[in-house]
Scaffold this motif. Structure first.
Motif, mmCIF file in Angstrom:
data_model
loop_
_atom_site.group_PDB
_atom_site.id
_atom_site.type_symbol
_atom_site.label_atom_id
_atom_site.label_comp_id
_atom_site.label_asym_id
_atom_site.label_seq_id
_atom_site.Cartn_x
_atom_site.Cartn_y
_atom_site.Cartn_z
ATOM 1 N N LYS A 187 -28.505 -13.435 -42.786
ATOM 2 C CA LYS A 187 -27.520 -13.047 -41.768
ATOM 3 C C LYS A 187 -26.788 -11.765 -42.167
ATOM 4 O O LYS A 187 -26.468 -10.942 -41.301
ATOM 5 C CB LYS A 187 -26.537 -14.181 -41.493
ATOM 6 N N ASP A 188 -26.547 -11.557 -43.454
ATOM 7 C CA ASP A 188 -25.885 -10.316 -43.879
ATOM 8 C C ASP A 188 -26.783 -9.117 -43.594
ATOM 9 O O ASP A 188 -26.326 -8.089 -43.100
ATOM 10 C CB ASP A 188 -25.554 -10.378 -45.377
ATOM 11 N N THR A 189 -28.071 -9.246 -43.884
ATOM 12 C CA THR A 189 -29.018 -8.164 -43.607
ATOM 13 C C THR A 189 -29.100 -7.873 -42.121
ATOM 14 O O THR A 189 -29.069 -6.710 -41.698
ATOM 15 C CB THR A 189 -30.410 -8.537 -44.143
ATOM 16 N N LEU A 190 -29.175 -8.921 -41.313
ATOM 17 C CA LEU A 190 -29.322 -8.748 -39.869
ATOM 18 C C LEU A 190 -28.060 -8.181 -39.228
ATOM 19 O O LEU A 190 -28.131 -7.338 -38.339
ATOM 20 C CB LEU A 190 -29.688 -10.077 -39.218
ATOM 21 N N TYR A 191 -26.911 -8.638 -39.666
ATOM 22 C CA TYR A 191 -25.660 -8.235 -39.022
ATOM 23 C C TYR A 191 -25.086 -6.940 -39.592
ATOM 24 O O TYR A 191 -24.408 -6.200 -38.865
ATOM 25 C CB TYR A 191 -24.605 -9.336 -39.165
ATOM 26 N N CYS A 192 -25.304 -6.673 -40.871
ATOM 27 C CA CYS A 192 -24.537 -5.621 -41.540
ATOM 28 C C CYS A 192 -25.345 -4.420 -42.012
ATOM 29 O O CYS A 192 -24.766 -3.345 -42.231
ATOM 30 C CB CYS A 192 -23.766 -6.212 -42.722
#
Length: 253
Positions: free
Chosen positions: A51-56
């Protein structure tokens, strides 16, 4: 990236199980296999980490593009596999992704999963990484229960891995990302007395510690470079660079 290739390998494995179950009219097994995969491996593992990779990450990020590619493959496979059983739900999901009067999940064939996605050695390696991760998350759960941290991103644990096979598995892996902490200190020395351990994972011990630095307002990670870009004073350098790309601003020299 290895984590994304692991999910492709799992799709290759699931394809055989799902096809065999349908051939035997064993619809209960189809649901059981896919439910376990979605709950335990996607929701609680892959999506939680990615989720960090996808969102940020910046839109141009190779890591983000890789994750999006795998998510697209996951969606196409799981939706078509479930369509014969959850016909209306699968159609609703498909139409949300591919709207149009001539679009329907029921016009799709089961995906042809490439044999090249199979990677047994990678899967074996990541089973070892998951064992190390389980000890770290166990230690962080105690920290949360004791109100010493809230989110796991407030932590920067010291992880002692003395087992040779487990140490080789985690070598070169961003274990902080895998364990969803802001930082992580990996040591090969014996842990001090009182370190957290699990009885079924020998050779791994964790000493909890709080992350240093300032909380990034975008990723919620604690880093020492928050405010390094004066135009984004509440963001880490990574997130500021991503916002520059999104806002169409030139990269900092």
């Amino acid at each position: 990236p290895e984590l994304d290739r692991l999910m492709l390998h799992r799709l290759w494995e699931l394809d055989a199980e799902v096809r065999e179950a349908y051939a035997g009219y064993d619809y209960r097994k189809v649901i059981a296999v896919l439910s376990q995969f979605m709950n335990s491996e996607l929701s609680a593992f892959y999506f939680d980490i990615r989720k960090d990779t996808l969102y940020c990450e910046a839109p141009s990020s190779v890591a983000r593009k890789a994750a999006l590619t795998v998510v697209d493959e996951l969606f196409g496979s799981i939706t078509t596999w479930l369509a014969p059983i959850l016909s209306f739900t699968a159609e609703e999901a498909w139409m949300a992704r591919y709207p149009g009067s001539d679009s329907s999940v029921h016009l799709q064939q089961f995906p042809a999963i490439p044999a090249a996605w199979r990677d047994d050695k990678l899967a074996e390696k990541w089973e070892k990484i998951k064992r190390v991760r389980r000890v770290v998350t166990g230690a962080l759960e105690l920290e949360r229960a004791g109100k010493r941290i809230g989110s796991s991103l407030e932590a920067a644990p010291v992880v002692h891995v003395t087992d040779a096979e487990l140490r080789a598995a985690v070598d070169g892996i961003d274990l902080a990302q895998v364990c969803i902490t802001s930082a992580l200190d990996l040591q090969s020395t014996a842990a001090p007395a009182g370190a957290f351990t699990l009885p079924d994972v020998a050779g791994v011990a964790v000493v909890p510690a709080r992350a240093s630095g300032t909380k990034c307002a975008r990723s919620w990670r604690y880093t020492t470079d928050v405010g390094s870009d004066p135009e984004y004073p509440e963001l880490s350098a990574r997130d500021a660079a991503a916002m520059r790309e999104i806002d169409g601003k030139p990269a900092r020299g």
